[in-house]
Scaffold this motif. Structure first.
Motif, PDB file in Angstrom:
ATOM      1  N   VAL A 250      15.646 -41.670  98.849  1.00  0.00           N
ATOM      2  CA  VAL A 250      14.290 -42.218  98.697  1.00  0.00           C
ATOM      3  C   VAL A 250      14.296 -43.719  98.980  1.00  0.00           C
ATOM      4  O   VAL A 250      13.401 -44.247  99.662  1.00  0.00           O
ATOM      5  N   GLU A 251      15.313 -44.409  98.484  1.00  0.00           N
ATOM      6  CA  GLU A 251      15.441 -45.842  98.754  1.00  0.00           C
ATOM      7  C   GLU A 251      15.552 -46.095 100.253  1.00  0.00           C
ATOM      8  O   GLU A 251      14.930 -47.024 100.797  1.00  0.00           O
ATOM      9  N   LEU A 252      16.318 -45.268 100.950  1.00  0.00           N
ATOM     10  CA  LEU A 252      16.495 -45.404 102.391  1.00  0.00           C
ATOM     11  C   LEU A 252      15.164 -45.209 103.126  1.00  0.00           C
ATOM     12  O   LEU A 252      14.796 -46.013 103.985  1.00  0.00           O
ATOM     13  N   ILE A 253      14.440 -44.137 102.770  1.00  0.00           N
ATOM     14  CA  ILE A 253      13.151 -43.865 103.427  1.00  0.00           C
ATOM     15  C   ILE A 253      12.183 -45.015 103.198  1.00  0.00           C
ATOM     16  O   ILE A 253      11.504 -45.483 104.119  1.00  0.00           O
ATOM     17  N   ASN A 254      12.115 -45.479 101.963  1.00  0.00           N
ATOM     18  CA  ASN A 254      11.171 -46.556 101.637  1.00  0.00           C
ATOM     19  C   ASN A 254      11.530 -47.854 102.348  1.00  0.00           C
ATOM     20  O   ASN A 254      10.652 -48.610 102.766  1.00  0.00           O
ATOM     21  N   PHE A 255      12.841 -48.115 102.513  1.00  0.00           N
ATOM     22  CA  PHE A 255      13.233 -49.329 103.224  1.00  0.00           C
ATOM     23  C   PHE A 255      12.844 -49.240 104.694  1.00  0.00           C
ATOM     24  O   PHE A 255      12.340 -50.205 105.272  1.00  0.00           O
ATOM     25  N   VAL A 256      13.072 -48.075 105.304  1.00  0.00           N
ATOM     26  CA  VAL A 256      12.651 -47.884 106.702  1.00  0.00           C
ATOM     27  C   VAL A 256      11.145 -48.101 106.815  1.00  0.00           C
ATOM     28  O   VAL A 256      10.664 -48.789 107.723  1.00  0.00           O
ATOM     29  N   TRP A 257      10.409 -47.519 105.897  1.00  0.00           N
ATOM     30  CA  TRP A 257       8.948 -47.602 105.925  1.00  0.00           C
ATOM     31  C   TRP A 257       8.462 -49.055 105.853  1.00  0.00           C
ATOM     32  O   TRP A 257       7.476 -49.428 106.479  1.00  0.00           O
ATOM     33  N   ARG A 258       9.188 -49.886 105.109  1.00  0.00           N
ATOM     34  CA  ARG A 258       8.760 -51.284 104.940  1.00  0.00           C
ATOM     35  C   ARG A 258       9.055 -52.149 106.160  1.00  0.00           C
ATOM     36  O   ARG A 258       8.733 -53.338 106.157  1.00  0.00           O
TER      37      ARG A 258
END
Length: 420
Positions: A250-258
């Motif tokens: 989830v941290e990885l996905i959210n970082f990509v999204w940002r």
């Protein structure tokens, strides 16, 4: 500075005899040492605000006294801080950071003609002394300021990074926590140098406590963006994804999204490359979680819909991926980010094809009974777009469904197009 030097070398100061009996603050000699370290650092950190170069020799003498006085203090766990925050507040952290700023300031005064090493040998010895004392801040700062140490002495820092492959776990976590707080390695050689450290973090499932939005995951995403990592051959990114730690993914996905600002600053060729690698990652994760039965895994699939932020237009690939997120059985899954992205994309690509894809997505969203009224305009615009592009049947279905749920703002749009 003369006062500082005299004061901290005074036997009464070092023996604690200057402590006050009724001091409600509980001030100690270490308070003074830390304050002096901070003040010196401010005077050497920036050339624009630095004290005169003539004061560097006495600053060096003071720093030698301060480093010699440092003691091993095992109080990190009881502070409940992350390692970088701890080092900003600890006496050793303040002193050793000042030592680094002295080294950098001194190096910047050298001219090429002097043919001298950037880092003074006796100052390097002071840093080595802090390792011999196993002062935790020395490990934190070695990782955190890797680029600065690299500037001072490439051989020294490269040897240290390799030496730390086998470092005891408590000191190693301090080092890698400091390193993860800084920028990811700046070239492929440094990435390869740190590879065993990243691998150790992932394989041992190390959770690095951090307050700030930086970390190992962010580094590895950067490597994926830069082409150091991919999804075809084994590497750090695949290690993370196969490890299946939900909070990390989830941290990885959210970082990509940002990273939308990074995407916005790219030229056309870079943007297309960026879109492809994000689409590849999205497809990989969607395939991994599309048949998930546990709610936490389903939430990961739902979170992936935010990556629509990077789509150049709605097409079959992106529509299929979004629909996978929308099929999860979590009741009332809804994302206003998805509505914003659909509103942004409705005017991209061939209008009638876009309307077809948009209708399929919009009619699959599990809206809650009540949602943010700020989305009303975007939803209204999307529905009008469907009516205007030969998707009346699905637009009618959507309006009827939502009006029954109380979204009366759609009634006027429905009436406007009911006879069209």
């Amino acid at each position: 500075m003369t006062f500082f030097q005299t004061y901290i070398d005074n036997e009464n100061f070092n023996s604690g005899e200057l402590n006050l009996e009724n001091d409600s603050w509980g001030a100690t000699a270490d308070w003074v040492r830390g304050a002096i370290g901070n003040l010196l650092a401010v005077g050497m950190q920036s050339d624009n605000h630095a004290f005169d170069l003539s004061y560097l020799p006495i600053a060096k003498k003071i720093l030698k006294s301060l480093v010699y006085s440092l003691k091993t203090v095992d109080d990190f766990k009881r502070t409940n801080m992350d390692f970088p925050t701890y080092s900003l507040n600890s006496v050793a952290g303040k002193v050793l950071r000042s030592l680094l700023h002295y080294s950098l300031r001194s190096t910047r005064t050298l001219s090429p003609e002097q043919n001298q090493p950037k880092w003074e040998e006796d100052v390097k010895v002071l840093m080595e002394q802090s390792f011999r004392k196993e002062i935790v801040d020395s490990y934190i700062l070695t990782g955190w300021y890797f680029e600065q140490w690299y500037f001072l002495d490439q051989t020294w820092i490269i040897d240290k990074v390799k030496e730390f492959y086998q470092l005891k776990e408590d000191k190693w976590i301090a080092f890698i926590s400091g390193f993860s707080f800084g920028n990811p390695p700046f070239n492929k050689e440094i990435y390869q140098l740190f590879y065993p450290h990243y691998e150790r973090v992932i394989q041992n499932d190390i959770h690095i406590k951090k307050i700030h939005q930086r970390g190992i995951v962010n580094h590895i995403v950067a490597f994926y963006f830069w082409g150091f990592e991919d999804l075809k051959k084994g590497g750090l990114l695949l290690m993370i994804l196969e490890k299946n730690n939900r909070s990390t993914i989830v941290e990885l996905i959210n970082f990509v999204w940002r990273q939308n600002k990074y995407f916005g600053n790219s030229n056309s060729d870079e943007a297309q490359k960026f879109q492809k690698i994000i689409l590849d990652l999205w497809k990989y994760l969607a395939a991994k979680y599309e048949n998930a039965t546990e709610e936490e895994d389903q939430k990961i699939l739902a979170t992936l819909s935010n990556l629509l932020e990077f789509a150049p237009e709605l097409n079959e690939d992106y529509t299929e991926l979004v629909l996978k997120s929308l099929k999860i059985p979590i009741r009332n899954f809804y994302s206003y980010h998805l509505i914003e992205n659909l509103a942004k994309l409705k005017d991209e690509g061939e209008q009638r094809k876009t309307a077809k894809y948009l209708g399929a997505i919009l009619n699959s969203i599990q809206f809650p009974t009540h949602f943010f009224s700020r989305d009303n305009k975007n939803i209204g615009d999307l529905v009008e777009f469907l009516y205007q592009n030969q998707q009346k049947e699905i637009a009618d279905e959507f309006c009827n469904k939502r009006v029954r749920q109380g979204d009366e703002f759609l009634m006027s749009i429905y009436n406007k197009y009911k006879d069209s």
